[in-house]
Design a protein around this motif. Structure first.
Motif, short mmCIF file in Angstrom:
data_model
loop_
_atom_site.label_atom_id
_atom_site.label_comp_id
_atom_site.label_asym_id
_atom_site.label_seq_id
_atom_site.Cartn_x
_atom_site.Cartn_y
_atom_site.Cartn_z
N LYS A 78 -62.38 7.71 -84.85
CA LYS A 78 -62.87 8.64 -85.86
C LYS A 78 -62.39 10.06 -85.57
CE LYS A 78 -66.98 6.13 -87.40
NZ LYS A 78 -68.45 6.20 -87.57
N ALA A 79 -62.31 10.83 -86.65
CA ALA A 79 -61.91 12.23 -86.55
C ALA A 79 -62.80 12.96 -85.55
CB ALA A 79 -61.99 12.89 -87.92
N LYS A 121 -63.05 19.97 -91.68
CA LYS A 121 -63.50 18.95 -92.61
C LYS A 121 -62.60 17.72 -92.54
CE LYS A 121 -64.48 18.15 -97.52
NZ LYS A 121 -64.42 18.75 -98.89
N ARG A 122 -63.22 16.55 -92.46
CA ARG A 122 -62.47 15.30 -92.41
C ARG A 122 -61.70 15.10 -93.70
NH1 ARG A 122 -63.36 10.36 -94.49
NH2 ARG A 122 -62.54 8.51 -93.41
N ILE A 123 -60.41 14.77 -93.59
CA ILE A 123 -59.57 14.54 -94.76
C ILE A 123 -59.68 13.10 -95.22
CG2 ILE A 123 -57.18 14.48 -95.59
CD1 ILE A 123 -56.60 16.80 -93.68
N GLY A 124 -59.73 12.17 -94.27
CA GLY A 124 -59.78 10.76 -94.59
C GLY A 124 -59.19 9.95 -93.47
N SER A 125 -58.61 8.80 -93.80
CA SER A 125 -57.99 7.93 -92.81
C SER A 125 -56.49 8.17 -92.79
CB SER A 125 -58.26 6.46 -93.15
OG SER A 125 -59.63 6.20 -93.28
N LEU A 126 -55.91 8.12 -91.59
CA LEU A 126 -54.46 8.20 -91.43
C LEU A 126 -54.00 6.90 -90.79
CD1 LEU A 126 -51.87 9.90 -91.69
CD2 LEU A 126 -52.28 10.67 -89.34
N LEU A 127 -53.34 6.08 -91.58
CA LEU A 127 -52.84 4.79 -91.09
C LEU A 127 -51.50 5.01 -90.40
CD1 LEU A 127 -53.66 1.76 -91.24
CD2 LEU A 127 -52.16 1.57 -93.21
N VAL A 128 -51.32 4.39 -89.24
CA VAL A 128 -50.07 4.54 -88.48
C VAL A 128 -49.45 3.17 -88.23
CG1 VAL A 128 -50.82 6.68 -87.40
CG2 VAL A 128 -51.25 4.51 -86.24
N ASN A 129 -48.13 3.14 -88.21
CA ASN A 129 -47.40 1.92 -87.88
C ASN A 129 -46.17 2.29 -87.07
OD1 ASN A 129 -45.10 -0.16 -88.50
ND2 ASN A 129 -47.02 -1.25 -88.87
N PRO A 130 -45.94 1.63 -85.91
CA PRO A 130 -44.84 2.01 -85.01
C PRO A 130 -43.51 1.35 -85.30
CG PRO A 130 -46.11 0.30 -83.97
CD PRO A 130 -46.78 0.57 -85.31
#
Length: 527
Positions: free
Chosen positions: A106-107, A112-121
């Motif tokens: 979690k942030a 202020k929290r923007i939302g979710s940041l999905l990551v992929n390598p």
């Protein structure tokens, strides 16, 4: 060296194997002549945009049950998705559904929290959860981690998500040692048999999922996760192959595309044979950069002459190892040409690995193969107990589904050898033969080369590194030019990918985009 478009961000593989360097990957490709451009078919777009929403409702409305897991501060869960989006089930995992592993941190605040940041390598086949927990949720710039929940899902067929399996550890050991620069008909037959055996093993152990591990399906899974997480738009950072995954998402769901960073970009319009030949040239560029640095040093194992002379000495070493492998700490795995080449290619992914490569080459010249074997093992994600992660299995399964095979016979490879050897006198022959590995794949490819425009998407930042070995800079230029809202951000440097690798200019520019939604000016360059 078993390589077919293995593309990973430069923090992944070394991080997961305990080395202090960046990760790597390489490619082998498909089709010799350019294919006509295309976009997603009307029928496919229709289903994605709405006509199957009722059937998919059980997936989009599911609630995740989070639990503490792994590294302190992380939570994990599982989500359900259809095995086949054309035939969704009822949301209950069984013959019609599969489970995907998800993790988040979690942030942290402030802000202020923007939302979710999905990551992929990248990969395909790299564990996004492994990347998140080992690097992204700790190594991404603090302002980003402060305002985003950092999230990862292992794509279908990968790691914790219904992993594709193909060979036992000893079988994979044998597979990685097969000569990929065959000198005669017998060696060509052995290489072809090795690819046949690999494909048969995948079919035997993973028949259910093999037809359903495409990039399009993985992108659709990301949209399910986006809605489950409560985000109106997908915010995403994809590296290497992850850029193709992100661009595919934007193509399918332009109206749901938020702030996308595509770092170390692929060109989706290329047929695989062309892609692999480009990447072969990319590895040559990276090697020339390494060689130019090495020959300045009195300790350079490839001499103190010119980069061209260094390349000749490396080829001589490969030839010597082909004729007579040198021992390693593992008696069953002496260092031959195949493993040595993989070790060298591994180190091309990050200039921080160059000192380690120099030491390993020096040792190999002295009859000790441990250093290059360690680099090769990190590439293959093989642990000290002889167990392999499913990286290579998933990599082949996704690639062979996404694009038609580069070559369908040894004769095809032979005809293309001159162009590959022109692209790289050092690596060309091996990478050309590596492209044969989808010839006997048990599932027919469902994808084709095509331009991705993603009309209607929010601004997308495409990042290219000028001397990137695995995703040549011209691919980033091509993808940025295809995307209707693409903006190219260039990094003049070595290694694979750019974000979080030491350039304040790159990091500040991307942070501003992720935090404020402001993309860089077109043509911005960093060093």
């Amino acid at each position: 060296m078993d390589t077919r478009r293995l593309l990973l961000t430069s923090a992944t593989l070394f991080a997961t194997t305990g080395l202090l360097l960046g990760s790597f990957g390489c490619s082998s490709g498909t089709t010799s002549s350019p294919s006509p451009s295309r976009t997603v078919s009307t029928s496919a777009q229709g289903k994605v945009q709405g006509e199957d929403r009722a059937a998919l409702a059980p997936y989009y409305t599911q609630k995740l049950s989070w639990r503490a897991c792994g590294v302190p501060g992380f939570e994990c869960s599982t989500m359900k998705v259809p095995l086949d989006y054309a035939k969704p089930g009822d949301g209950n995992v069984g013959s019609g559904d599969i489970k995907l592993a998800v993790s988040r941190k979690k942030a942290t605040g402030p802000g202020k929290r923007i939302g979710s940041l999905l990551v992929n390598p990248g990969g395909p086949g790299g564990s996004a959860i492994g990347y998140l927990q080992a690097y992204a949720a700790l190594g991404y710039p603090a302002p980003v981690r402060a305002r985003y929940d950092m999230v990862a899902v292992d794509p279908r067929g990968v790691a914790r998500s219904e992993p594709v399996e193909c060979l036992t550890g000893p079988e994979m050991d044998a597979h990685t040692q097969v000569d990929q620069t065959p000198d005669d008909a017998a060696e060509i037959a052995r290489l072809s048999t090795a690819y046949d055996t690999f494909a048969a093993g995948c079919e035997q152990r993973s028949k259910r999922v093999l037809p359903h591990v495409s990039t399009v399906e993985a992108a659709r899974d990301m949209d399910v996760l986006r809605e489950i997480l409560g985000d109106e738009k997908l915010q995403y950072v994809g590296a290497s192959y992850g850029t193709f995954l992100g661009a595919t998402y934007a193509e399918l769901f332009p109206d749901r595309t938020g702030r996308l960073v595509l770092d170390g970009a692929m060109d989706p319009s290329l047929a695989s044979r062309d892609m692999n030949r480009d990447q072969t040239a990319g590895f040559e560029t990276a090697f020339q950069s390494f060689a130019a640095d090495c020959v300045k040093r009195q300790t350079c194992p490839l001499g103190t002459g010119t980069p061209a002379q260094a390349a000749t000495r490396l080829k001589e070493l490969f030839a010597a190892l082909d004729a007579k492998p040198v021992p390693t700490r593992d008696k069953s795995r002496p260092l031959g040409e195949a493993l040595a080449t993989t070790g060298v290619i591994a180190a091309m992914y990050d200039e921080g690995a160059w000192p380690q490569l120099s030491a390993a080459l020096t040792a190999a010249q002295g009859g000790n193969g441990n250093g290059l074997l360690a680099l090769a093992d990190s590439y293959y994600e093989r642990d000290s107990h002889g167990k392999y992660a499913n990286l290579m299995y998933a990599n082949t399964a996704v690639n062979c589904l996404d694009l038609p095979p580069a070559f369908t016979s040894p004769a095809d490879v032979k005809s293309a050898l001159p162009s590959f050897e022109k692209a790289s006198p050092v690596f060309g022959e091996g990478l050309a033969w590596a492209s044969l590995n989808c010839a006997s794949w048990p599932v027919e490819a469902t994808g084709k080369p095509h331009r991705i425009e993603a009309k209607g998407a929010a601004p997308i930042v495409v990042v290219g590194t000028t001397r990137d070995p695995a995703t040549p800079y011209k691919w980033a230029k091509a993808l940025a030019g295809q995307l209707a809202t693409g903006t190219l951000l260039s990094y003049d440097g070595d290694g694979h990918t750019a974000y979080g690798r030491g350039s304040d200019c790159i990091d500040t520019t991307i942070n501003t985009y992720l935090l404020e939604g402001t993309p860089p000016k077109e043509g911005k360059q960093c060093s």
